[in-house]
Motif scaffolding. Structure first.
Motif, mmCIF file in Angstrom:
data_model
loop_
_atom_site.group_PDB
_atom_site.id
_atom_site.type_symbol
_atom_site.label_atom_id
_atom_site.label_comp_id
_atom_site.label_asym_id
_atom_site.label_seq_id
_atom_site.Cartn_x
_atom_site.Cartn_y
_atom_site.Cartn_z
ATOM 1 N N TYR A 447 0.831 -1.204 0.000
ATOM 2 C CA TYR A 447 0.000 0.000 0.000
ATOM 3 C C TYR A 447 0.868 1.258 0.000
ATOM 4 O O TYR A 447 0.572 2.230 -0.708
ATOM 5 C CB TYR A 447 -0.929 0.012 1.208
ATOM 6 C CG TYR A 447 -1.904 1.159 1.180
ATOM 7 C CD1 TYR A 447 -3.063 1.093 0.402
ATOM 8 C CD2 TYR A 447 -1.669 2.328 1.898
ATOM 9 C CE1 TYR A 447 -3.952 2.160 0.343
ATOM 10 C CE2 TYR A 447 -2.549 3.400 1.848
ATOM 11 C CZ TYR A 447 -3.690 3.301 1.064
ATOM 12 O OH TYR A 447 -4.562 4.363 1.003
ATOM 13 N N PHE A 448 1.939 1.256 0.770
ATOM 14 C CA PHE A 448 2.796 2.438 0.854
ATOM 15 C C PHE A 448 3.375 2.780 -0.515
ATOM 16 O O PHE A 448 3.479 3.946 -0.892
ATOM 17 C CB PHE A 448 3.927 2.193 1.857
ATOM 18 C CG PHE A 448 4.646 3.441 2.277
ATOM 19 C CD1 PHE A 448 4.207 4.175 3.366
ATOM 20 C CD2 PHE A 448 5.762 3.893 1.596
ATOM 21 C CE1 PHE A 448 4.870 5.332 3.765
ATOM 22 C CE2 PHE A 448 6.427 5.048 1.980
ATOM 23 C CZ PHE A 448 5.971 5.772 3.075
ATOM 24 N N ILE A 449 3.734 1.752 -1.276
ATOM 25 C CA ILE A 449 4.316 1.982 -2.604
ATOM 26 C C ILE A 449 3.248 2.335 -3.631
ATOM 27 O O ILE A 449 3.420 3.251 -4.438
ATOM 28 C CB ILE A 449 5.123 0.746 -3.041
ATOM 29 C CG1 ILE A 449 6.456 0.713 -2.269
ATOM 30 C CG2 ILE A 449 5.382 0.737 -4.544
ATOM 31 C CD1 ILE A 449 7.354 -0.443 -2.567
ATOM 32 N N LEU A 450 2.106 1.647 -3.577
ATOM 33 C CA LEU A 450 1.091 1.825 -4.621
ATOM 34 C C LEU A 450 0.191 3.032 -4.391
ATOM 35 O O LEU A 450 -0.485 3.481 -5.326
ATOM 36 C CB LEU A 450 0.236 0.557 -4.739
ATOM 37 C CG LEU A 450 0.972 -0.663 -5.288
ATOM 38 C CD1 LEU A 450 0.084 -1.895 -5.232
ATOM 39 C CD2 LEU A 450 1.462 -0.431 -6.711
ATOM 40 N N LYS A 451 0.163 3.580 -3.190
ATOM 41 C CA LYS A 451 -0.689 4.745 -2.955
ATOM 42 C C LYS A 451 -0.097 6.009 -3.583
ATOM 43 O O LYS A 451 -0.773 7.026 -3.715
ATOM 44 C CB LYS A 451 -0.921 4.973 -1.463
ATOM 45 C CG LYS A 451 0.254 5.564 -0.701
ATOM 46 C CD LYS A 451 -0.101 5.821 0.756
ATOM 47 C CE LYS A 451 1.058 6.452 1.522
ATOM 48 N NZ LYS A 451 0.706 6.729 2.931
#
Length: 593
Positions: A447-451
């Motif tokens: 999530y941290f990368i894709l947000k």
């Protein structure tokens, strides 16, 4: 129901009833901004020449007509030249029932288009690192989003298994390895080969320093360094299929592939097709020969082959070196040709970092000049920004990268420590706790990368990503687990809710249904923009909205049985859509935390 189309068609009928046929002229209708009351907003300025009235009077006239003729609309308000229309609670109740009845909610019908998306594209001279993680997570998520948009998607990996960089690791292992293997060293194969890539660079730099001290210029030293010349000779021997070099290449690549498979499995990354540059570069060479015959390319005195793109605003590009060995562009031409020929693709998407923007501009132009414009026009470079750390960029040759395996292990360990500290694993068995920690750690990472918008360079902070209260994967996972806990308790108490009928919503419930109704549009927008961040933002907003609702409204303690059942069904649908949205990001949802 397509709500936006319904609103547009309804408003269109009222406008035409008041001012005559629009004759295909589109109305400007958009979702009402959060700071204003309403669901959809009509921009009335383009209609003033028809109404021959001021903006407020025109908006009021249209709003009155819409509400009078359509019971689904409960009211309107006017802000200057903007008409804000509000749909009735019963309308949203009917939409909720439609959502609950749709087993494939959020997924579009098949489009008939075939799309190939290439991601990962690792070199077999080093392990995967943080930059590869962003590439892989972005690629597999976009693939899932495109599938949800109705396309047939082929997930492809192009393994860069040949070239000078591969020979560097091979040569260093030959000289310094003393027969070391993954089995003898206990190292993953990709880590072992990467160790010798770093060893090559260390020796190369020492030789450069020695030559510079002896009076050579730095450029001369880089060309004349013995270890580099030996690596170039090894590449020539490989392209000539020298048995000894080829056997070493196959052996060391085998080590790397076994290592990659472990990392891919941990990331939840999969492929439908795997291409190898060693199998496509010869096809690329044949395309270069074709380009020479057509006069698209030219040969220089040193026997190298080039294309002159200066008339197109670019520069001259090398296609074959003077010794006949190929470059990246050669093999990319061959790979593109093979893919379009074999798969009858409608679109080809390359997930590659933004440092290769120029490369793909040239690739498309060369394909067009070779007569393959119908292919080049359907190539998209999904360019993404680099991942940086608080202390700067990563460098593979110097061994200063964030190793993917180390990061994955650290994320899971940190997730377990933080989850245990907050008491979120208290009701779990040891096996369940380990599985939840894995899901939370990987969910936090993904999530941290894709947000983050793919185009942006991002700064990665592992600890910040594991926060159960912020805009993070664990916050969304905990919301899902909370809902699942509520539903388990309802089943244990014998409360049936799966077929609960609509009961008049309170405003917060209507707001939740409105957000649920936006899910298909979020999936569509994410597909059109190749942006998983849109789905991530949607999942976070839905989770945040449910938490606020849960804080203010009883569900299991609600005394009215019909209201309680409806609220349980609403909670169940929120969990389902959260699970669907995060699934498009490759994030698993724990049942309990």
């Amino acid at each position: 129901m397509d709500i936006e189309r319904f609103v547009s068609d309804t408003v269109c009928r009222s406008v035409e009833a008041l001012y005559g046929p629009l004759e295909g002229e589109p109305l400007q209708i958009q979702k009402t901004r959060r700071e204003f009351e309403g669901d959809f907003t009509l921009v009335v300025f383009p209609l003033l020449r028809r109404s021959r009235k001021g903006p407020e009077a025109t908006a009021t006239e249209i709003g009155s007509c819409v509400v009078a003729e359509n019971p689904q609309f409960k009211g309107f308000n006017v802000v200057k030249g903007f008409l804000n229309l509000s749909l009735d609670e019963r309308f949203w109740g009917e939409r909720f029932m439609e959502i609950a009845a749709d087993a494939d909610y959020g997924r579009a019908r098949p489009t008939g288009r075939t799309v190939m998306i290439e991601y990962s594209s690792p070199n077999t001279n080093k392990p995967l690192h943080l930059g590869h993680i962003r590439n892989n997570l972005l690629g597999v998520s976009v693939a899932r989003i495109l599938e949800a948009n109705g396309h047939r998607v082929i997930k492809a990996n192009l393994v860069n298994d040949r070239g000078i960089h591969i020979c560097k690791s091979m040569l260093a292992w030959q000289r310094y390895g003393n027969g070391e293997t993954p089995a003898s060293s206990g190292m993953k194969g990709d880590h072992l080969v990467g160790k010798y890539y770093v060893a090559f660079d260390k020796q190369y730099k020492e030789e450069i320093r020695g030559l510079v001290a002896a009076g050579r210029s730095e450029e001369e030293a880089k060309r004349e360094a013995p270890i580099m010349r030996d690596a170039q000779e090894m590449l020539r021997r490989w392209e000539a299929r020298d048995p000894e070099v080829y056997a070493l290449w196959e052996r060391m690549n085998g080590w790397v592939y076994a290592g990659f498979d472990v990392t891919y499995k941990a990331l939840g990354v999969e492929f439908d097709r795997t291409y190898y540059e060693s199998q496509t570069y010869l096809l690329g060479k044949s395309l270069v020969e074709e380009g020479l015959r057509k006069g698209v390319f030219y040969r220089r005195d040193d026997n190298s082959v080039w294309i002159d793109l200066t008339a197109d605003g670019l520069d001259e590009k090398l296609l074959l070196r003077g010794d006949g060995t190929s470059v990246y562009m050669t093999q990319d031409l061959g790979t593109a040709f093979r893919r379009f020929e074999e798969n009858r693709l409608d679109d080809m998407i390359y997930v590659v970092g933004n440092e290769q923007n120029y490369h793909f501009q040239v690739l498309k132009l060369i394909l067009k000049k070779l007569g393959y414009g119908e292919w080049s026009d359907h190539i998209t470079h999904l360019s993404y920004g680099m991942v940086e750390l608080p202390d700067g960029k990563m460098k593979s040759r110097e061994g200063t990268v964030v190793d993917a395996d180390d990061l994955i292990a650290a994320m899971v360990t940190t997730a377990r420590e933080m989850s245990e500290g907050l008491g979120k694993l208290d009701d779990c068995t040891s096996q369940e706790a380990a599985e939840v920690a894995r899901m939370v750690g990987m969910g936090a990472l993904k999530y941290f990368i894709l947000k983050v918008d793919p185009k942006k360079t991002m700064l990665f902070d592992p600890r910040e990503s594991i926060d159960f209260n912020g805009n993070t994967g664990p916050f969304i996972q905990y919301t899902h687990a909370r809902i699942r806990s509520i539903l388990r308790k309802a089943h244990e108490a014998g409360i049936a809710y799966e077929q609960a009928p609509y009961v008049r919503f309170v405003p917060e419930e209507t707001a939740l249904v409105k957000t649920l109704a936006e899910y298909p549009a979020a999936v569509k927008a994410a597909g059109e923009n190749f942006a998983p961040s849109i789905v991530g933002a949607y999942a976070y907003e839905l989770a945040k909205q449910f938490n606020a609702y849960y804080h203010d409204h009883a569900i299991l303690r609600e005394e009215d049985q019909a209201v309680r059942a409806m609220r349980l069904r609403l909670a169940s649908e929120v969990a389902r859509v959260i699970r669907s949205a995060t699934g498009l990001l490759g994030i698993e949802m724990p049942e309990r935390m």
